[in-house]
Scaffold this motif. Structure first.
Motif, mmCIF file in Angstrom:
data_model
loop_
_atom_site.group_PDB
_atom_site.id
_atom_site.type_symbol
_atom_site.label_atom_id
_atom_site.label_comp_id
_atom_site.label_asym_id
_atom_site.label_seq_id
_atom_site.Cartn_x
_atom_site.Cartn_y
_atom_site.Cartn_z
ATOM 1 N N CYS A 5 3.807 4.231 -4.179
ATOM 2 C CA CYS A 5 5.469 3.996 -2.512
ATOM 3 C C CYS A 5 4.327 2.647 -1.911
ATOM 4 C CB CYS A 5 5.291 5.401 -1.940
ATOM 5 S SG CYS A 5 3.357 5.682 -1.341
ATOM 6 N N ASP A 6 3.600 2.639 -1.955
ATOM 7 C CA ASP A 6 3.566 1.177 -0.827
ATOM 8 C C ASP A 6 3.643 -0.339 -0.853
ATOM 9 O OD1 ASP A 6 2.107 3.343 0.771
ATOM 10 O OD2 ASP A 6 -0.319 2.302 0.194
ATOM 11 N N ILE A 7 4.315 -0.096 -2.063
ATOM 12 C CA ILE A 7 5.210 -1.782 -2.381
ATOM 13 C C ILE A 7 5.984 -1.867 -3.070
ATOM 14 C CG2 ILE A 7 4.643 -3.358 -4.334
ATOM 15 C CD1 ILE A 7 2.282 -3.205 -2.379
ATOM 16 N N LEU A 8 6.791 -2.906 -1.952
ATOM 17 C CA LEU A 8 8.258 -3.168 -2.558
ATOM 18 C C LEU A 8 8.195 -4.336 -4.162
ATOM 19 C CD1 LEU A 8 11.412 -2.468 -1.159
ATOM 20 C CD2 LEU A 8 10.569 -5.097 -0.422
ATOM 21 N N MET B 258 -1.762 -16.639 2.719
ATOM 22 C CA MET B 258 -2.597 -15.666 1.796
ATOM 23 C C MET B 258 -1.700 -15.173 0.746
ATOM 24 S SD MET B 258 -0.516 -13.044 5.018
ATOM 25 C CE MET B 258 -0.867 -11.151 4.181
ATOM 26 N N LEU B 259 -1.190 -15.818 -0.115
ATOM 27 C CA LEU B 259 -0.250 -16.029 -1.731
ATOM 28 C C LEU B 259 -1.779 -16.802 -1.617
ATOM 29 C CD1 LEU B 259 2.986 -16.838 -1.849
ATOM 30 C CD2 LEU B 259 2.121 -15.161 -2.621
ATOM 31 N N GLU B 260 -2.291 -17.722 -1.548
ATOM 32 C CA GLU B 260 -3.483 -18.855 -2.135
ATOM 33 C C GLU B 260 -4.403 -18.006 -1.899
ATOM 34 O OE1 GLU B 260 -4.284 -22.346 0.282
ATOM 35 O OE2 GLU B 260 -2.141 -23.016 -0.633
ATOM 36 N N GLN B 261 -5.082 -16.960 -1.554
ATOM 37 C CA GLN B 261 -6.004 -16.204 -1.095
ATOM 38 C C GLN B 261 -5.832 -14.563 -1.892
ATOM 39 O OE1 GLN B 261 -6.111 -15.411 2.782
ATOM 40 N NE2 GLN B 261 -7.506 -16.791 3.525
ATOM 41 N N ALA B 262 -5.048 -14.576 -2.628
ATOM 42 C CA ALA B 262 -4.000 -13.681 -3.287
ATOM 43 C C ALA B 262 -4.120 -12.373 -3.332
ATOM 44 C CB ALA B 262 -5.172 -13.636 -4.672
ATOM 45 N N ARG B 263 -3.353 -12.340 -1.823
ATOM 46 C CA ARG B 263 -3.345 -11.207 -1.108
ATOM 47 C C ARG B 263 -1.618 -11.535 -0.806
ATOM 48 N NH1 ARG B 263 -5.461 -12.820 5.097
ATOM 49 N NH2 ARG B 263 -6.006 -10.196 4.858
ATOM 50 N N TYR B 264 -1.189 -11.213 -2.178
ATOM 51 C CA TYR B 264 0.361 -10.920 -2.367
ATOM 52 C C TYR B 264 0.389 -9.452 -1.955
ATOM 53 C CZ TYR B 264 -2.470 -9.558 -6.871
ATOM 54 O OH TYR B 264 -3.335 -9.223 -7.310
ATOM 55 N N ALA B 265 -0.518 -9.029 -2.705
ATOM 56 C CA ALA B 265 -0.283 -7.029 -1.884
ATOM 57 C C ALA B 265 0.255 -6.841 -0.833
ATOM 58 C CB ALA B 265 -1.358 -6.361 -2.730
ATOM 59 N N TRP C 145 -8.588 -5.838 2.421
ATOM 60 C CA TRP C 145 -8.372 -7.469 3.236
ATOM 61 C C TRP C 145 -6.846 -7.783 2.098
ATOM 62 C CZ3 TRP C 145 -9.152 -12.388 0.470
ATOM 63 C CH2 TRP C 145 -9.106 -13.125 1.936
ATOM 64 N N VAL C 146 -7.282 -7.592 0.939
ATOM 65 C CA VAL C 146 -6.172 -8.075 0.164
ATOM 66 C C VAL C 146 -4.809 -6.750 -0.065
ATOM 67 C CG1 VAL C 146 -7.848 -9.055 -1.417
ATOM 68 C CG2 VAL C 146 -6.817 -7.155 -1.497
ATOM 69 N N GLY C 147 -4.880 -5.341 0.975
ATOM 70 C CA GLY C 147 -3.887 -4.852 1.143
ATOM 71 C C GLY C 147 -4.130 -4.172 -0.053
ATOM 72 N N LYS C 148 -5.006 -3.350 -0.970
ATOM 73 C CA LYS C 148 -5.053 -2.632 -1.586
ATOM 74 C C LYS C 148 -6.309 -1.409 -1.395
ATOM 75 C CE LYS C 148 -4.347 -6.066 -5.320
ATOM 76 N NZ LYS C 148 -4.690 -7.069 -6.279
ATOM 77 N N ARG C 149 -6.474 -1.035 -2.719
ATOM 78 C CA ARG C 149 -8.010 0.036 -2.335
ATOM 79 C C ARG C 149 -8.143 0.722 -3.407
ATOM 80 N NH1 ARG C 149 -6.226 4.760 -4.542
ATOM 81 N NH2 ARG C 149 -3.669 5.237 -5.056
ATOM 82 N N LEU C 150 -9.421 0.795 -3.197
ATOM 83 C CA LEU C 150 -10.133 1.834 -4.521
ATOM 84 C C LEU C 150 -9.154 2.680 -5.213
ATOM 85 C CD1 LEU C 150 -13.539 0.807 -3.355
ATOM 86 C CD2 LEU C 150 -12.656 -0.818 -4.824
#
Length: 399
Positions: A371-374, A86-93, A231-236
């Motif tokens: 508020c969604d991120i630690l 997931m880190l390689e896919q830039a899904r760090y969020a 997919w990456v854990g974000k939104r628009l």
């Protein structure tokens, strides 16, 4: 071969014994005694030399320190392997969601935080005036606008690139229906590239053009942008969030906030953005035009490509100035490399298009609610499980 050698050895011994027997019977017993004595001496010498060599080798092995055998590194667990992917896919969020971060080893958690800090910037909470813009004559047009309160949000520093979107395509994002808005499910099969494979409109064979890795992805509709963001854990981002990142309002007591018309100031500076007449007349890398970055560090909010937001086109207008528009129209912000009028490439200006439009000059960037991120080492609920990480890795997190 070994069998033949053994046969020849047996034959030679037999011949030698026979010869000695004949010599003994013929009276040459002194010769026989001499040969046997020599053979016995030779055997004794061979045995002595062999034992001596073994003794020397044994003493050397005791004196020489033995090199410790290297211990093989433990195999990574399934959770760690998935987190690394997931880190390689830039899904760090996704990895920084509290319920998932609780299961990460400290090393991987630090890597996710580092990637987040590199790729995203914070837009602080506050008010922003949405809906008012100036035309070519610098006269106020439309209406006074709405003062909208925006909660703190993280925004991508750069527009989503081809190489980042390629990870989504390679991971089968177009087949993962939970990532897509239900109303568009029947049409997802139509979102294909020039060769008929899933992907942005201008790609071919499921891949972007070689050498265009760092160009913003274009030819994706609003639904594709929203699916990637999940997919990456974000939104628009919403219109007010996008505007606040660019205009960077300064609050004034008892008055409207002072906010910038462009990320760099009040006046257009064509050397700071990729627009019509001042750029190369095509999309450029997301790292170019550094001088046009916002106060918070967002690049190319103005120019290069338009950006989808989560808002509907026509929102934020006063009740007496509402547009009667197709509900499928979505908001676009920022202008593009082929935008001609300066006032259309400003923080205030809102354009729009149908949510299924897949055009050459429309891309997007993503946001994450504060508020969604630690990001700090604060205590958090550790009730999360490896199953949650696996589920997130498979289909993202709904925002």
């Amino acid at each position: 071969m070994l069998f033949i050698k053994q046969q020849w050895t047996t034959l030679a011994i037999g011949v030698a014994v026979g010869a000695l027997g004949i010599a003994w019977l013929a009276g040459f017993w002194l010769v026989v005694v001499g040969v046997v004595a020599l053979a016995a001496i030779a055997a004794f010498v061979r045995r002595f030399v062999r034992h001596r060599r073994l003794a020397v080798a044994a003493s050397a092995s005791v004196a020489r320190p033995q090199r410790p055998k290297s211990r093989p590194e433990p195999e990574p667990s399934d959770t760690e392997a998935l987190a690394r992917l997931m880190l390689e896919q830039a899904r760090y969020a996704l990895l920084l969601r509290p319920q998932i971060a609780a299961n990460l080893p400290p090393r991987l958690l630090d890597q996710a935080r580092e990637a987040f800090d590199d790729q995203m910037t914070i837009v602080p909470e506050g008010d922003v005036l949405v809906g008012r813009y100036k035309g070519n004559d610098d006269q106020e047009q439309g209406y006074a606008g709405n003062l909208v309160r925006v909660e703190a949000v993280y925004l991508d520093r750069f527009q989503v690139t081809n190489e980042e979107y390629q990870e989504f395509v390679n991971a089968g994002g177009y087949e993962q229906m939970p990532l897509w808005d239900p109303e568009i499910w029947p049409a997802v099969l139509d979102f294909v590239d020039q060769s008929g494979l899933p992907g942005p409109r201008y790609w071919r064979n499921g891949k972007h053009v070689e050498g265009e890795e760092r160009l913003p992805v274009v030819g994706v509709c609003w639904y594709e942008a929203a699916a990637y963001a999940r997919w990456v854990g974000k939104r628009l981002p919403s219109d007010p969030e996008w505007m606040k990142a660019g205009a960077w309002p300064v609050p004034l007591p008892g008055a409207e906030p002072i906010q910038r018309r462009f990320p760099w100031g009040e006046s257009m500076d064509q050397g700071r953005a990729n627009l019509w007449g001042c750029g190369p007349e095509h999309v450029v890398s997301v790292e170019q035009y550094v001088s046009g970055a916002s106060v918070g560090g967002c690049h190319q909010l103005i120019g290069n490509v338009w950006e989808w937001t989560s808002s509907r086109f026509g929102a934020w207008r006063s009740p007496g100035d509402q547009l009667v528009m197709d509900s499928a129209m979505r908001s676009l912000r920022g202008g593009a490399y082929d935008t001609y009028f300066d006032h259309q490439a400003s923080c205030d200006y809102q354009s729009g298009d149908k949510a299924i439009a897949r055009k050459h000059n429309i891309g997007f960037r993503c946001a994450v609610s504060f508020c969604d991120i630690l990001l700090e080492d604060n205590s958090f609920d550790s009730a999360g499980s490896e199953d949650e990480l696996e589920a997130a890795g498979a289909a993202g997190v709904e925002n």
